[in-house]
Motif scaffolding. Structure first.
Motif, PDB file in Angstrom:
ATOM      1  N   VAL A 156       3.259 -14.212   1.820  1.00  0.00           N
ATOM      2  CA  VAL A 156       2.167 -13.481   2.464  1.00  0.00           C
ATOM      3  C   VAL A 156       1.026 -14.422   2.828  1.00  0.00           C
ATOM      4  O   VAL A 156       0.478 -14.362   3.937  1.00  0.00           O
ATOM      5  CB  VAL A 156       1.675 -12.330   1.566  1.00  0.00           C
ATOM      6  CG1 VAL A 156       0.410 -11.686   2.151  1.00  0.00           C
ATOM      7  CG2 VAL A 156       2.772 -11.276   1.407  1.00  0.00           C
ATOM      8  N   ARG A 157       0.675 -15.313   1.922  1.00  0.00           N
ATOM      9  CA  ARG A 157      -0.405 -16.253   2.209  1.00  0.00           C
ATOM     10  C   ARG A 157      -0.048 -17.175   3.379  1.00  0.00           C
ATOM     11  O   ARG A 157      -0.898 -17.487   4.225  1.00  0.00           O
ATOM     12  CB  ARG A 157      -0.747 -17.078   0.961  1.00  0.00           C
ATOM     13  CG  ARG A 157      -1.402 -16.260  -0.158  1.00  0.00           C
ATOM     14  CD  ARG A 157      -1.834 -17.160  -1.307  1.00  0.00           C
ATOM     15  NE  ARG A 157      -2.986 -17.958  -0.920  1.00  0.00           N
ATOM     16  CZ  ARG A 157      -4.239 -17.631  -1.188  1.00  0.00           C
ATOM     17  NH1 ARG A 157      -4.517 -16.501  -1.853  1.00  0.00           N
ATOM     18  NH2 ARG A 157      -5.232 -18.412  -0.822  1.00  0.00           N
ATOM     19  N   LYS A 165      -4.890 -12.862  11.938  1.00  0.00           N
ATOM     20  CA  LYS A 165      -5.178 -11.477  12.355  1.00  0.00           C
ATOM     21  C   LYS A 165      -4.454 -10.455  11.495  1.00  0.00           C
ATOM     22  O   LYS A 165      -4.893  -9.303  11.414  1.00  0.00           O
ATOM     23  CB  LYS A 165      -4.787 -11.288  13.827  1.00  0.00           C
ATOM     24  CG  LYS A 165      -5.607 -12.107  14.811  1.00  0.00           C
ATOM     25  CD  LYS A 165      -5.350 -11.672  16.243  1.00  0.00           C
ATOM     26  CE  LYS A 165      -3.903 -11.879  16.659  1.00  0.00           C
ATOM     27  NZ  LYS A 165      -3.536 -13.324  16.711  1.00  0.00           N
ATOM     28  N   ILE A 166      -3.350 -10.832  10.875  1.00  0.00           N
ATOM     29  CA  ILE A 166      -2.597  -9.846  10.094  1.00  0.00           C
ATOM     30  C   ILE A 166      -3.290  -9.516   8.769  1.00  0.00           C
ATOM     31  O   ILE A 166      -2.933  -8.540   8.112  1.00  0.00           O
ATOM     32  CB  ILE A 166      -1.146 -10.282   9.830  1.00  0.00           C
ATOM     33  CG1 ILE A 166      -1.111 -11.469   8.839  1.00  0.00           C
ATOM     34  CG2 ILE A 166      -0.445 -10.630  11.130  1.00  0.00           C
ATOM     35  CD1 ILE A 166       0.300 -11.829   8.393  1.00  0.00           C
ATOM     36  N   TRP A 173      -3.205  -1.848   4.534  1.00  0.00           N
ATOM     37  CA  TRP A 173      -1.915  -1.387   4.001  1.00  0.00           C
ATOM     38  C   TRP A 173      -1.950  -1.372   2.471  1.00  0.00           C
ATOM     39  O   TRP A 173      -1.466  -0.426   1.843  1.00  0.00           O
ATOM     40  CB  TRP A 173      -0.811  -2.311   4.514  1.00  0.00           C
ATOM     41  CG  TRP A 173       0.560  -2.062   3.977  1.00  0.00           C
ATOM     42  CD1 TRP A 173       1.322  -2.918   3.245  1.00  0.00           C
ATOM     43  CD2 TRP A 173       1.369  -0.892   4.150  1.00  0.00           C
ATOM     44  NE1 TRP A 173       2.535  -2.360   2.952  1.00  0.00           N
ATOM     45  CE2 TRP A 173       2.596  -1.118   3.494  1.00  0.00           C
ATOM     46  CE3 TRP A 173       1.167   0.320   4.808  1.00  0.00           C
ATOM     47  CZ2 TRP A 173       3.615  -0.167   3.467  1.00  0.00           C
ATOM     48  CZ3 TRP A 173       2.185   1.273   4.772  1.00  0.00           C
ATOM     49  CH2 TRP A 173       3.386   1.029   4.109  1.00  0.00           C
ATOM     50  N   SER A 174      -2.548  -2.396   1.880  1.00  0.00           N
ATOM     51  CA  SER A 174      -2.610  -2.449   0.420  1.00  0.00           C
ATOM     52  C   SER A 174      -3.463  -1.311  -0.124  1.00  0.00           C
ATOM     53  O   SER A 174      -3.166  -0.744  -1.180  1.00  0.00           O
ATOM     54  CB  SER A 174      -3.158  -3.799  -0.049  1.00  0.00           C
ATOM     55  OG  SER A 174      -4.548  -3.896   0.177  1.00  0.00           O
ATOM     56  N   ARG A 175      -4.532  -0.953   0.598  1.00  0.00           N
ATOM     57  CA  ARG A 175      -5.375   0.171   0.159  1.00  0.00           C
ATOM     58  C   ARG A 175      -4.598   1.483   0.238  1.00  0.00           C
ATOM     59  O   ARG A 175      -4.736   2.349  -0.635  1.00  0.00           O
ATOM     60  CB  ARG A 175      -6.631   0.245   1.019  1.00  0.00           C
ATOM     61  CG  ARG A 175      -7.580  -0.922   0.805  1.00  0.00           C
ATOM     62  CD  ARG A 175      -8.843  -0.806   1.625  1.00  0.00           C
ATOM     63  NE  ARG A 175      -9.527  -2.093   1.706  1.00  0.00           N
ATOM     64  CZ  ARG A 175      -9.820  -2.722   2.830  1.00  0.00           C
ATOM     65  NH1 ARG A 175      -9.504  -2.173   3.988  1.00  0.00           N
ATOM     66  NH2 ARG A 175     -10.434  -3.886   2.808  1.00  0.00           N
ATOM     67  N   LEU A 231      -3.328 -12.790  -3.132  1.00  0.00           N
ATOM     68  CA  LEU A 231      -2.684 -12.769  -1.819  1.00  0.00           C
ATOM     69  C   LEU A 231      -3.610 -13.228  -0.705  1.00  0.00           C
ATOM     70  O   LEU A 231      -3.176 -13.394   0.438  1.00  0.00           O
ATOM     71  CB  LEU A 231      -2.196 -11.347  -1.514  1.00  0.00           C
ATOM     72  CG  LEU A 231      -1.037 -10.830  -2.357  1.00  0.00           C
ATOM     73  CD1 LEU A 231      -0.899  -9.318  -2.202  1.00  0.00           C
ATOM     74  CD2 LEU A 231       0.268 -11.513  -1.970  1.00  0.00           C
ATOM     75  N   GLY A 232      -4.882 -13.398  -1.022  1.00  0.00           N
ATOM     76  CA  GLY A 232      -5.843 -13.750   0.000  1.00  0.00           C
ATOM     77  C   GLY A 232      -6.299 -12.568   0.817  1.00  0.00           C
ATOM     78  O   GLY A 232      -6.732 -12.713   1.963  1.00  0.00           O
ATOM     79  N   LEU A 233      -6.229 -11.363   0.207  1.00  0.00           N
ATOM     80  CA  LEU A 233      -6.599 -10.131   0.905  1.00  0.00           C
ATOM     81  C   LEU A 233      -7.769  -9.445   0.208  1.00  0.00           C
ATOM     82  O   LEU A 233      -7.924  -9.556  -1.012  1.00  0.00           O
ATOM     83  CB  LEU A 233      -5.409  -9.163   0.954  1.00  0.00           C
ATOM     84  CG  LEU A 233      -4.170  -9.629   1.713  1.00  0.00           C
ATOM     85  CD1 LEU A 233      -3.029  -8.641   1.501  1.00  0.00           C
ATOM     86  CD2 LEU A 233      -4.478  -9.768   3.197  1.00  0.00           C
ATOM     87  N   ALA A 234      -8.549  -8.713   0.988  1.00  0.00           N
ATOM     88  CA  ALA A 234      -9.623  -7.904   0.417  1.00  0.00           C
ATOM     89  C   ALA A 234      -9.031  -6.594  -0.074  1.00  0.00           C
ATOM     90  O   ALA A 234      -8.249  -5.954   0.639  1.00  0.00           O
ATOM     91  CB  ALA A 234     -10.699  -7.630   1.470  1.00  0.00           C
TER      92      ALA A 234
END
Length: 235
Positions: A156-157, A165-166, A173-175, A231-234
């Motif tokens: 994912v990273r 942009k993804i 999606w994670s939320r 994952l580097g996601l908020a």
């Protein structure tokens, strides 16, 4: 629920208490269905993998889930329970979850496996704290993270690095996964009386009141946030 037959060490014959035993059967059945459901979902989503190496990694994830399923199934058999009958009441719960969380691409499928497994592990580990030793050890063992979870993080990273942009889409999606998973977990606690009894406890068994259950879900949310950071996601 009072486990008066449990000795001071927590071992004893707690499973002789019919209410507690019913709760344990429900918990193990729920876990078992979750594991085999994950195997089925990974088999479907594996078709989205872009190459052989990725397909093998997804297959390894499914194999780990199946090993966990077998351990849970065998324990139910040891308890004199038909595991397939005891799993049936949980079929609709997982069908609803999967129907509402169909991934649209490979990254979403990986994220679903990673986030879903993590959230489930956090929830069941919280429940395991209120179990007698033998059942608690089994539950914790089947929730152990596999070495392949790092593959999901790395993939994912790398995808985000290649196409930044993804990241926004995957964060959303994670939320969504988080919301659906917590909703199903809360439904299970509310609808399954025997399982709820394990959480609530009894006169000589520590349990959780409504405030404590609220704090439990807060801890699960916090752990989810940390996974998203990996994952580097908020979150």
């Amino acid at each position: 629920m009072a486990l008066s037959k449990r000795d001071a060490s927590g071992r004893g014959s707690a499973l002789d208490d019919p209410t507690y035993r019913s709760g344990v059967v429900e918990l193990l059945s729920l876990l078992a269905y979750g594991e085999i459901s994950a195997v089925e979902q990974l088999a479907l989503d594996g078709g989205m993998a872009p190459d052989l190496r990725s397909r093998v990694e997804v297959a390894a994830l499914a194999a780990a889930e199946f090993d966990h399923f077998q351990q849970l199934r065998d324990r139910l058999v040891e308890m004199g329970v038909d595991p397939y009958e005891s799993m049936k009441p949980f079929e609709a719960i997982f069908q609803r979850y999967h129907a509402k969380t169909k991934p649209s691409d490979y990254y979403e499928s990986l994220l679903k496996a990673y986030v879903g497994d993590g959230l489930a592990s956090d929830f069941y580990r919280e429940v395991a704290a209120f179990l007698e030793t033998s059942t608690r050890d089994l539950v914790v063992a089947t929730l152990s993270g596999t070495a392949h979870s790092q593959f999901v993080v790395d993939t994912v990273r790398a995808g985000i690095e290649q196409d930044p942009k993804i990241a926004g889409r995957l964060a959303l999606w994670s939320r969504r996964l988080m919301g659906e998973a917590l909703s199903q977990a809360q439904t299970v606690v509310a609808e399954r009386d025997a399982l709820s009894a394990v959480l609530v406890g009894g006169v000589d068994v520590p349990g959780m009141d409504l405030a404590a259950i609220g704090r439990m879900f807060a801890r699960i949310t916090e752990a989810h946030t940390k996974r998203m950071e990996r994952l580097g996601l908020a979150a």
